[in-house]
Structure formats: C-alpha cells, structure tokens
Write a protein that holds these residues in place. Structure first.
Motif, PDB file in Angstrom:
ATOM      1  N   GLY A 201       0.852  -1.184   0.000  1.00  0.00           N
ATOM      2  CA  GLY A 201       0.000   0.000   0.000  1.00  0.00           C
ATOM      3  C   GLY A 201       0.889   1.234   0.000  1.00  0.00           C
ATOM      4  O   GLY A 201       1.683   1.429   0.917  1.00  0.00           O
ATOM      5  N   ILE A 202       0.795   2.070  -1.055  1.00  0.00           N
ATOM      6  CA  ILE A 202       1.729   3.199  -1.148  1.00  0.00           C
ATOM      7  C   ILE A 202       1.044   4.555  -1.001  1.00  0.00           C
ATOM      8  O   ILE A 202       1.706   5.577  -1.030  1.00  0.00           O
ATOM      9  CB  ILE A 202       2.530   3.175  -2.479  1.00  0.00           C
ATOM     10  CG1 ILE A 202       1.596   3.193  -3.686  1.00  0.00           C
ATOM     11  CG2 ILE A 202       3.475   1.989  -2.514  1.00  0.00           C
ATOM     12  CD1 ILE A 202       2.323   3.437  -4.996  1.00  0.00           C
ATOM     13  N   ASN A 203      -0.253   4.560  -0.870  1.00  0.00           N
ATOM     14  CA  ASN A 203      -0.940   5.842  -0.822  1.00  0.00           C
ATOM     15  C   ASN A 203      -2.256   5.659  -0.076  1.00  0.00           C
ATOM     16  O   ASN A 203      -3.108   4.880  -0.496  1.00  0.00           O
ATOM     17  CB  ASN A 203      -1.197   6.317  -2.261  1.00  0.00           C
ATOM     18  CG  ASN A 203      -1.639   7.751  -2.314  1.00  0.00           C
ATOM     19  OD1 ASN A 203      -2.063   8.324  -1.313  1.00  0.00           O
ATOM     20  ND2 ASN A 203      -1.534   8.341  -3.492  1.00  0.00           N
TER      21      ASN A 203
ATOM     22  N   ASN B 158       5.679   9.919  -6.627  1.00  0.00           N
ATOM     23  CA  ASN B 158       5.922  11.227  -7.228  1.00  0.00           C
ATOM     24  C   ASN B 158       5.430  11.276  -8.669  1.00  0.00           C
ATOM     25  O   ASN B 158       4.846  12.258  -9.108  1.00  0.00           O
ATOM     26  CB  ASN B 158       7.408  11.562  -7.182  1.00  0.00           C
ATOM     27  CG  ASN B 158       7.879  11.781  -5.761  1.00  0.00           C
ATOM     28  OD1 ASN B 158       7.069  12.051  -4.880  1.00  0.00           O
ATOM     29  ND2 ASN B 158       9.172  11.636  -5.530  1.00  0.00           N
ATOM     30  N   PHE B 159       5.682  10.209  -9.427  1.00  0.00           N
ATOM     31  CA  PHE B 159       5.286  10.199 -10.834  1.00  0.00           C
ATOM     32  C   PHE B 159       3.798   9.911 -11.020  1.00  0.00           C
ATOM     33  O   PHE B 159       3.183  10.362 -11.958  1.00  0.00           O
ATOM     34  CB  PHE B 159       6.114   9.166 -11.615  1.00  0.00           C
ATOM     35  CG  PHE B 159       7.500   9.645 -11.922  1.00  0.00           C
ATOM     36  CD1 PHE B 159       7.701  10.602 -12.911  1.00  0.00           C
ATOM     37  CD2 PHE B 159       8.585   9.162 -11.233  1.00  0.00           C
ATOM     38  CE1 PHE B 159       8.972  11.057 -13.197  1.00  0.00           C
ATOM     39  CE2 PHE B 159       9.866   9.605 -11.518  1.00  0.00           C
ATOM     40  CZ  PHE B 159      10.064  10.555 -12.506  1.00  0.00           C
TER      41      PHE B 159
ATOM     42  N   ALA C 161      -1.584   6.579  -7.782  1.00  0.00           N
ATOM     43  CA  ALA C 161      -1.351   5.143  -7.573  1.00  0.00           C
ATOM     44  C   ALA C 161      -1.432   4.828  -6.084  1.00  0.00           C
ATOM     45  O   ALA C 161      -0.890   5.554  -5.254  1.00  0.00           O
ATOM     46  CB  ALA C 161       0.004   4.747  -8.126  1.00  0.00           C
ATOM     47  N   ARG C 162      -2.098   3.758  -5.780  1.00  0.00           N
ATOM     48  CA  ARG C 162      -2.323   3.442  -4.371  1.00  0.00           C
ATOM     49  C   ARG C 162      -1.722   2.111  -3.942  1.00  0.00           C
ATOM     50  O   ARG C 162      -1.449   1.904  -2.770  1.00  0.00           O
ATOM     51  CB  ARG C 162      -3.825   3.434  -4.076  1.00  0.00           C
ATOM     52  CG  ARG C 162      -4.392   4.819  -4.178  1.00  0.00           C
ATOM     53  CD  ARG C 162      -5.876   4.818  -4.293  1.00  0.00           C
ATOM     54  NE  ARG C 162      -6.320   6.164  -4.615  1.00  0.00           N
ATOM     55  CZ  ARG C 162      -7.567   6.499  -4.824  1.00  0.00           C
ATOM     56  NH1 ARG C 162      -8.502   5.604  -4.726  1.00  0.00           N
ATOM     57  NH2 ARG C 162      -7.883   7.727  -5.124  1.00  0.00           N
ATOM     58  N   LEU C 163      -1.589   1.221  -4.901  1.00  0.00           N
ATOM     59  CA  LEU C 163      -1.057  -0.104  -4.570  1.00  0.00           C
ATOM     60  C   LEU C 163       0.140  -0.403  -5.465  1.00  0.00           C
ATOM     61  O   LEU C 163       0.245   0.115  -6.581  1.00  0.00           O
ATOM     62  CB  LEU C 163      -2.124  -1.184  -4.787  1.00  0.00           C
ATOM     63  CG  LEU C 163      -3.441  -1.027  -4.048  1.00  0.00           C
ATOM     64  CD1 LEU C 163      -4.444  -2.071  -4.513  1.00  0.00           C
ATOM     65  CD2 LEU C 163      -3.239  -1.139  -2.546  1.00  0.00           C
ATOM     66  N   LEU C 164       1.010  -1.236  -4.979  1.00  0.00           N
ATOM     67  CA  LEU C 164       2.195  -1.617  -5.741  1.00  0.00           C
ATOM     68  C   LEU C 164       2.235  -3.139  -5.822  1.00  0.00           C
ATOM     69  O   LEU C 164       2.249  -3.812  -4.797  1.00  0.00           O
ATOM     70  CB  LEU C 164       3.433  -1.098  -4.993  1.00  0.00           C
ATOM     71  CG  LEU C 164       4.782  -1.182  -5.658  1.00  0.00           C
ATOM     72  CD1 LEU C 164       4.805  -0.298  -6.893  1.00  0.00           C
ATOM     73  CD2 LEU C 164       5.851  -0.723  -4.682  1.00  0.00           C
ATOM     74  N   GLY C 165       2.203  -3.671  -7.041  1.00  0.00           N
ATOM     75  CA  GLY C 165       2.201  -5.121  -7.187  1.00  0.00           C
ATOM     76  C   GLY C 165       2.973  -5.534  -8.417  1.00  0.00           C
ATOM     77  O   GLY C 165       3.471  -4.688  -9.169  1.00  0.00           O
ATOM     78  N   MET C 166       3.093  -6.831  -8.627  1.00  0.00           N
ATOM     79  CA  MET C 166       3.942  -7.309  -9.724  1.00  0.00           C
ATOM     80  C   MET C 166       3.242  -8.265 -10.681  1.00  0.00           C
ATOM     81  O   MET C 166       3.745  -8.547 -11.746  1.00  0.00           O
ATOM     82  CB  MET C 166       5.164  -8.023  -9.141  1.00  0.00           C
ATOM     83  CG  MET C 166       6.128  -7.082  -8.469  1.00  0.00           C
ATOM     84  SD  MET C 166       7.564  -7.948  -7.816  1.00  0.00           S
ATOM     85  CE  MET C 166       6.910  -8.638  -6.322  1.00  0.00           C
TER      86      MET C 166
ATOM     87  N   GLU D 154       6.317   3.497   4.341  1.00  0.00           N
ATOM     88  CA  GLU D 154       6.271   3.882   5.748  1.00  0.00           C
ATOM     89  C   GLU D 154       7.331   3.103   6.517  1.00  0.00           C
ATOM     90  O   GLU D 154       7.370   1.880   6.469  1.00  0.00           O
ATOM     91  CB  GLU D 154       4.881   3.634   6.317  1.00  0.00           C
ATOM     92  CG  GLU D 154       3.869   4.554   5.651  1.00  0.00           C
ATOM     93  CD  GLU D 154       2.464   4.341   6.160  1.00  0.00           C
ATOM     94  OE1 GLU D 154       2.301   3.775   7.249  1.00  0.00           O
ATOM     95  OE2 GLU D 154       1.537   4.761   5.450  1.00  0.00           O
ATOM     96  N   GLU D 155       8.151   3.834   7.197  1.00  0.00           N
ATOM     97  CA  GLU D 155       9.300   3.231   7.859  1.00  0.00           C
ATOM     98  C   GLU D 155       8.882   2.129   8.840  1.00  0.00           C
ATOM     99  O   GLU D 155       7.915   2.278   9.577  1.00  0.00           O
ATOM    100  CB  GLU D 155      10.067   4.317   8.629  1.00  0.00           C
ATOM    101  CG  GLU D 155      11.522   3.973   8.802  1.00  0.00           C
ATOM    102  CD  GLU D 155      12.305   5.137   9.394  1.00  0.00           C
ATOM    103  OE1 GLU D 155      13.323   4.859  10.010  1.00  0.00           O
ATOM    104  OE2 GLU D 155      11.863   6.273   9.233  1.00  0.00           O
ATOM    105  N   GLY D 156       9.610   1.062   8.816  1.00  0.00           N
ATOM    106  CA  GLY D 156       9.334  -0.024   9.761  1.00  0.00           C
ATOM    107  C   GLY D 156       8.248  -0.973   9.307  1.00  0.00           C
ATOM    108  O   GLY D 156       7.934  -1.945   9.978  1.00  0.00           O
ATOM    109  N   SER D 157       7.639  -0.664   8.145  1.00  0.00           N
ATOM    110  CA  SER D 157       6.535  -1.515   7.696  1.00  0.00           C
ATOM    111  C   SER D 157       7.022  -2.704   6.886  1.00  0.00           C
ATOM    112  O   SER D 157       6.380  -3.743   6.843  1.00  0.00           O
ATOM    113  CB  SER D 157       5.560  -0.689   6.860  1.00  0.00           C
ATOM    114  OG  SER D 157       4.784  -1.509   6.051  1.00  0.00           O
TER     115      SER D 157
END
Lengths: 184, 97
Positions: free
Chosen positions: A101-103, B4-5, B9-14, B42-45
């Motif tokens: 979850g990035i946002n 930033n770009f 975008a809310r999720l990151l997947g592959m 987020e740090e520590g996540s």
C-alpha cells in the motif's frame, strides 16, 4: 471438459483446499485433482488443480508454483497458463495478489491486512503482455480498447463482501476532466 | 519515486498487469482482489518474511469472498451484459480469418 471459473492465487495462498487448511479456516471441504498440461502454444508446463465441492467446480492455479519450485514474478509465464485457461473454456478469473500500500488517499482506513479491490493499473515495466507473435499476425485481432481493465461489476460484488473490513471508495478516471470520480 | 510520478497510484504489485492484459485478449472477465501485505513507504513496515504471514491471516476472508462471488456467477452471468468492453477472443478471430 470446460471450466467457466478459474482462481489464480499468489503469494501466501499456496496451501488452499487441503484438509489442513479447511480445518484451520472452517471453509467447506473441497476435493482437488491435479491437471497437468505439459505444453501450450505459449509455453509450459502448466500445473493446475480441478477443485470440486460446495456446489462449485473450478480450476485453481498457483501462479508461483509454490509446491514445486517457487517462480519469482519475473519468471512467471503468464501467457502459458492464461492460454491453458482459455483452452479449458474459462470465462471468469478471480485472482489474489499480495501488494504494497503506497498511498492512503481515497481510503478511510488502509493498513497491513486490508483487502482492496483495484479498479485500474499502470504498468511501469513496459512489458508487452500479449499472445501476439509472428505466427499470429493479424491487422485487428489484437486491438483492445483499454476502457476498463477489470470486470467492475464483479469487483463491486467483492467490494460489498469485504466492505466491513476496509472502506474503499473506487474511483474511475473521468475522460472529460481527467479527474477521478466516484463510481455509482 | 512511483508516488511522485503517479500520485494517484495506491497499490504496488507485480503480477496483475500481465494477467489483466492477456485476459482482455482472450475475452475473460478478470477480477483481482489484493491483500495489502506491507506499506513500503512507511518506515518499519517492510519485512519480506512477514508478507506470507499477512496473506495467510487474510486467507479466510479472501477465500470466503471469492467463493461467495463464484456462487453468483451462474445467476448473474445469465443475460448480463458485462461492462468490460470485451471483444471476441483473439484466437477465435485468428481461426475465422
């Protein structure tokens, strides 16, 4: 034999439909049968399971092939198993994916363990994910307008089912304004 | 960097883009459900080893949702016009060409 429904699972979802899992989760009892396809026109082998039980019959595929040799995401031959699913008459694919979850924008609550139904994707890999190859050249066959990436009506069913767990407002890009709008 | 770009975008997947693109070519309705396994900005996540644990904990909720929707397939798909904008499967077009 044709299977209209398929389930593709990802990381952490490898031990499904086994007596061990059913005991832990309390889910209905399913019977599984291995379906091994040595080769498709787009590669292989593909290893799937036919799952039967609870009035359902569907194909289940672990995309990482965890029970044998784990396939990293860049090693997965999606075209091979998608072709196998097509050859078996699949019309609906339900898929799970572990994501980051990035946002938090748009979410009332987003935390580790939340279930989220995506409404679109941006591919930054520049990968050409297509069945097209020199043997399949055709002027129109591979043209697909990218209006909606996923089956949003089915997504809305999912959304209702998981809404108690995470409140998520799906947003669709409005072509006129290029801004997000809430889906009704 | 991605945030930033692509601020929306809310999720990151592959793994979803290849399957979604190929599903369109074979005219299959593709419905992904994502499990947020970490919050990498987020740090520590971030802890790779815990990703599988998170998914395993969500397994029951995910499977229950998927099986419930699967039960609706015969009922809902009959006479229902999907909004996917799907065309004929490419292999069907190639066969008839």
């Amino acid at each position: 034999m044709s299977f209209p429904i398929a389930l593709i699972t990802g990381t952490g979802m490898d031990e499904l439909f086994s007596p061990k899992t059913e005991e832990k989760t309390g889910l209905p009892v399913f019977k599984t049968e291995l379906k091994h396809v040595a080769r498709t026109t787009h590669g292989g082998p593909v290893r799937a399971q036919i799952v039967r039980g609870d009035g359902l019959e569907f194909l289940w595929l672990d995309r990482h092939n965890s029970s044998k040799r784990y396939c990293c995401p860049h090693e997965i031959n999606s075209a091979a198993y998608m072709k196998m699913l097509y050859d078996n008459g699949v019309q609906f694919i339900f898929a799970t994916s572990a994501v980051g979850g990035i946002n938090r924008a748009g979410f009332d609550r987003l935390e580790v363990g939340s279930l989220v139904i995506p409404e679109d994707f941006i591919d930054l890999t520049k990968g050409s994910y297509t069945f097209n190859n020199p043997a399949h050249t055709h002027p129109l066959a591979f043209y697909r307008p990218r209006q909606v990436s996923f089956a949003l009506k089915w997504q809305s069913y999912f959304q209702k089912l998981i809404s108690k767990r995470v409140e998520f407002t799906p947003v669709c890009r409005d072509p006129a304004t290029k801004h997000g709008r809430k889906l009704q | 960097m991605i945030k930033n770009f692509h601020p929306e975008a809310r999720l990151l997947g592959m793994t979803i883009p290849p399957e979604a693109s190929l599903a369109r070519e074979i005219a299959v309705h593709y419905c992904p459900i994502c499990i947020v396994a970490d919050l990498p900005l987020e740090e520590g996540s971030v802890n790779g080893s815990s990703v599988e644990d998170v998914v395993r904990q969500a397994k029951k909720a995910v499977l229950t949702a998927i099986l419930s929707v699967m039960h609706k397939v015969p009922e809902v798909s009959a006479g229902w016009q999907c909004d996917c904008g799907k065309m004929d499967p490419v292999f069907k077009i190639l066969q008839s060409a």
